[in-house]
Scaffold this motif. Structure first.
Motif, mmCIF file in Angstrom:
data_model
loop_
_atom_site.group_PDB
_atom_site.id
_atom_site.type_symbol
_atom_site.label_atom_id
_atom_site.label_comp_id
_atom_site.label_asym_id
_atom_site.label_seq_id
_atom_site.Cartn_x
_atom_site.Cartn_y
_atom_site.Cartn_z
ATOM 1 N N SER A 58 -18.798 -13.127 0.932
ATOM 2 C CA SER A 58 -18.983 -13.606 -0.677
ATOM 3 C C SER A 58 -17.346 -12.142 -0.757
ATOM 4 O O SER A 58 -16.843 -11.581 -1.570
ATOM 5 C CB SER A 58 -19.236 -13.443 -1.357
ATOM 6 O OG SER A 58 -19.937 -13.112 -1.395
ATOM 7 N N ASN A 60 -15.223 -10.365 0.936
ATOM 8 C CA ASN A 60 -14.035 -10.626 1.209
ATOM 9 C C ASN A 60 -13.125 -11.122 0.527
ATOM 10 O O ASN A 60 -13.556 -11.214 -1.064
ATOM 11 C CB ASN A 60 -13.775 -11.431 2.425
ATOM 12 C CG ASN A 60 -14.170 -11.283 3.650
ATOM 13 O OD1 ASN A 60 -14.879 -9.859 4.293
ATOM 14 N ND2 ASN A 60 -14.675 -11.934 4.648
ATOM 15 N N THR A 61 -12.150 -10.556 -0.094
ATOM 16 C CA THR A 61 -11.537 -10.702 -0.988
ATOM 17 C C THR A 61 -9.799 -11.854 -0.402
ATOM 18 O O THR A 61 -9.023 -12.383 -1.445
ATOM 19 C CB THR A 61 -10.787 -9.522 -1.880
ATOM 20 O OG1 THR A 61 -10.252 -8.617 -1.109
ATOM 21 C CG2 THR A 61 -11.549 -8.966 -2.609
ATOM 22 N N TRP A 152 -0.833 -5.440 0.147
ATOM 23 C CA TRP A 152 -2.315 -5.218 0.986
ATOM 24 C C TRP A 152 -3.150 -4.306 -0.276
ATOM 25 O O TRP A 152 -2.460 -3.280 0.617
ATOM 26 C CB TRP A 152 -2.440 -5.457 1.646
ATOM 27 C CG TRP A 152 -1.189 -6.996 2.818
ATOM 28 C CD1 TRP A 152 -0.578 -7.221 3.418
ATOM 29 C CD2 TRP A 152 -2.390 -7.919 2.447
ATOM 30 N NE1 TRP A 152 -0.810 -8.493 4.157
ATOM 31 C CE2 TRP A 152 -1.586 -8.900 3.032
ATOM 32 C CE3 TRP A 152 -3.915 -8.361 1.319
ATOM 33 C CZ2 TRP A 152 -1.815 -10.206 3.506
ATOM 34 C CZ3 TRP A 152 -3.662 -10.031 1.975
ATOM 35 C CH2 TRP A 152 -3.291 -11.094 2.574
ATOM 36 N N GLU A 156 -8.714 -5.072 1.573
ATOM 37 C CA GLU A 156 -7.966 -6.254 2.401
ATOM 38 C C GLU A 156 -7.381 -5.429 3.860
ATOM 39 O O GLU A 156 -7.811 -6.634 4.823
ATOM 40 C CB GLU A 156 -6.508 -6.869 1.600
ATOM 41 C CG GLU A 156 -7.494 -7.261 -0.074
ATOM 42 C CD GLU A 156 -6.288 -7.087 -1.142
ATOM 43 O OE1 GLU A 156 -5.903 -8.589 -1.593
ATOM 44 O OE2 GLU A 156 -4.966 -7.029 -0.697
ATOM 45 N N GLU A 159 -10.225 -5.907 5.907
ATOM 46 C CA GLU A 159 -10.480 -7.002 6.754
ATOM 47 C C GLU A 159 -9.854 -7.599 7.435
ATOM 48 O O GLU A 159 -10.329 -8.520 8.517
ATOM 49 C CB GLU A 159 -10.384 -8.460 5.342
ATOM 50 C CG GLU A 159 -11.587 -7.700 4.103
ATOM 51 C CD GLU A 159 -11.629 -8.922 3.081
ATOM 52 O OE1 GLU A 159 -11.497 -9.958 3.323
ATOM 53 O OE2 GLU A 159 -11.811 -8.036 2.237
#
Length: 202
Positions: A58, A60-61, A152, A156, A159
């Protein structure tokens, strides 16, 4: 199933059985990529922990469906059909747009990701993923700057990097041990993103 011995669900005991119970899907199915770790359960535990946190957390975006796109792309570049099939099925389930998913896969297979129905920032991430997969020693700061310029944020970018790195690890696990999709249920994933300890697959 694989080129090394594995312990089926029905024969698992002790720590291995506890781990199997955590990762099973319908009808006690354990994906072969997890079962291939059965002679060393601690490595299964490590694999599952990084998979869950990198792709299904959760915190992570980046949209999960796009993280799956990156996974399919990296796996295709590494010629890992096992991961392509599993994660393309997962991508389609998350995207809920079969024609778009098919178009993304066609662009991946043609190695023309700029033709995929993705936005400019996502295309930039796909280019980053390709270079990191095929020429990791050639990466330079400019590659990250290009992602930042595309929109980005640095978290991010992390990620994106971690998903690419994870899939290269998973691909080499599968390819190096001859893991097949025989008996697997394609497209399952741990949907409880709020609990990193919940590895259940649906």
């Amino acid at each position: 199933m694989s080129w090394i011995k594995t312990v089926p669900f029905e024969q698992a005991t002790g720590r291995l059985r506890k781990l199997y119970d955590r990762v099973t899907g319908p009808n006690n199915n354990v994906d072969n990529i997890m079962m291939v770790h059965s002679l060393r359960p601690h490595s299964m535990e490590g694999h599952m922990a990084i998979y869950k946190t990198v792709l299904h957390h959760s915190g992570n975006t980046v949209p999960k469906w796009f993280l799956e796109v990156l996974g399919v792309w990296v796996s295709s570049l590494n010629r890992c059909g096992y991961c392509v099939e599993h994660h393309f099925s997962g991508l389609q389930r998350l995207l809920r747009d079969t024609p778009r998913g098919d178009a993304i896969r066609a662009a991946i297979e043609a190695r023309r990701v700029e033709e995929a129905p993705l936005d400019t920032a996502q295309i930039a991430a796909m280019h980053y993923a390709r270079k990191l997969t095929e020429e990791p020693g050639a990466m330079v700061e400019a590659d990250v700057i290009a992602l930042r310029d595309a929109g980005w944020e640095d978290g991010e970018i992390l990620e994106i990097n971690q998903v690419c790195a994870y899939f290269s690890y998973a691909n080499r696990t599968v390819l190096g041990l001859g893991c097949s999709t025989d008996g697997d249920v394609l497209g399952l994933s741990p949907n409880n993103s709020d609990d990193p300890e919940d590895w259940g697959h649906t």
